[in-house]
Enzyme design. Structure first.
Site: not given
Ligand code: NDP
Length: 260
Positions: A169, A155
């Site tokens: 975080y 991030s």
């Molecule tokens: P979302 O919460 O929108 O999506 C998360 C995804 O990860 C879902 O597919 C979820 O599936 C899965 N997931 C969550 N927890 C777990 C787990 N314990 N094990 C396996 N799968 C898991 O998140 P984002 O798409 O926004 O974020 C994705 C990445 O990008 C993260 O690492 C986040 O920190 C990073 N990020 C995001 C930013 C943003 O602005 N959106 C900014 C900077 C970094 P399910 O529902 O089945 O659990």
């Protein structure tokens, strides 16, 4: 030059830079991970995604990829469950015969003033964002071929944090940046690259572009807007592809100028 191919059931594609490659995207059922999975598949890779609860969402990602002529599988594997993640990696290799690209995307944020955060909340972000990345990376390294790719989704707050409530975080994402540097030096002799893509505010369920929480994040960007999941997928596709073979240990920020 990009090849133009036309196969029955496959749409006309300008770029198949990942043809013959196999990728695993953790947390690929929604948000950034789903966009990455679809993009890597569009570039020719066979793609596996993991998820925890969203079986229907994961199935729809697989369906979208297959509908476009690609190959994909979804595997339920919580990033904090070492046995499940190791089994997921083994399943990818059993299904597709090999593993070339790991994208450590699964992650979460639990915004809270640090003083008020519970130990459970702190443990949770460390377990998913950091420990989960260690587990998947170790499991994947057993199988990654020469020239393989390990791509973290860190991030922009892992480098510079202007958002109150994200101290813990941001600490996990800063750790991911340093893990990327350290690991790059351990696997370079296998021509494996390790890079860290650092998104800024991206419109997903985790960080919706509308609402009170979004306003200061948008204001902090130079472009005065949120980014889309496809902005991150495009960078990941580049890092996964053949043109990035001399980039390793790098943190590549895609944040609309948040850290500028
Ligand atoms: P979302 O919460 O929108 O999506 C998360 C995804 O990860 C879902 O597919 C979820 O599936 C899965 N997931 C969550 N927890 C777990 C787990 N314990 N094990 C396996 N799968 C898991 O998140 P984002 O798409 O926004 O974020 C994705 C990445 O990008 C993260 O690492 C986040 O920190 C990073 N990020 C995001 C930013 C943003 O602005 N959106 C900014 C900077 C970094 P399910 O529902 O089945 O659990």
């Amino acid at each position: 030059m990009d090849e133009i191919r036309k196969t029955p059931g496959k749409s006309l594609t300008m770029s198949q830079k990942l043809e013959g490659k196999t990728a695993l995207v953790t947390g690929g059922s929604r948000g950034i991970g789903a966009a990455i999975a679809k993009r890597l598949a569009a570039d020719g890779a066979r793609v596996a995604i993991t998820y925890t609860k969203g079986a229907d969402a994961a199935a729809s990602v697989v369906k979208a990829i297959e509908g476009a002529g690609g190959k994909a599988i979804a595997i339920q594997a919580d990033a904090v469950n070492a046995a499940a993640v190791k089994a997921a990696v083994e399943k990818v290799v059993a299904s597709f015969g090999k593993l070339d690209v790991l994208v450590n995307n699964a992650g979460t944020a639990i915004p809270n003033k640090f003083e008020d955060a519970t130990l459970e909340e702190l443990d949770r972000v460390i377990d998913i964002n950091l420990r989960g990345t260690f587990i998947a990376t170790q499991a994947a390294l057993k199988h990654l071929n020469n020239g393989g790719r390990i791509i973290m989704i860190g991030s922009c707050v892992g480098e510079r944090n202007m958002t109150p409530g994200l101290a813990a975080y941001a600490a996990t994402k800063g750790a991911i940046k340093m893990f990327t540097q350290g690991l790059a030096r351990e696997v370079g002799d296998r021509a494996i690259t390790v890079n860290n893509v650092q998104p800024g505010p991206i419109d997903t369920d985790l960080n919706p572009a509308a609402g009170d929480w979004a306003t200061p994040q948008k204001a902090n960007t130079a472009l005065n807007r949120y980014g889309s999941v496809n902005d991150i997928a495009a960078m990941v596709a580049f890092v996964a592809g053949p043109e990035s073979s001399y980039i390793t240990g790098a943190s590549l920020t895609v944040d609309g100028g948040t850290n500028a």
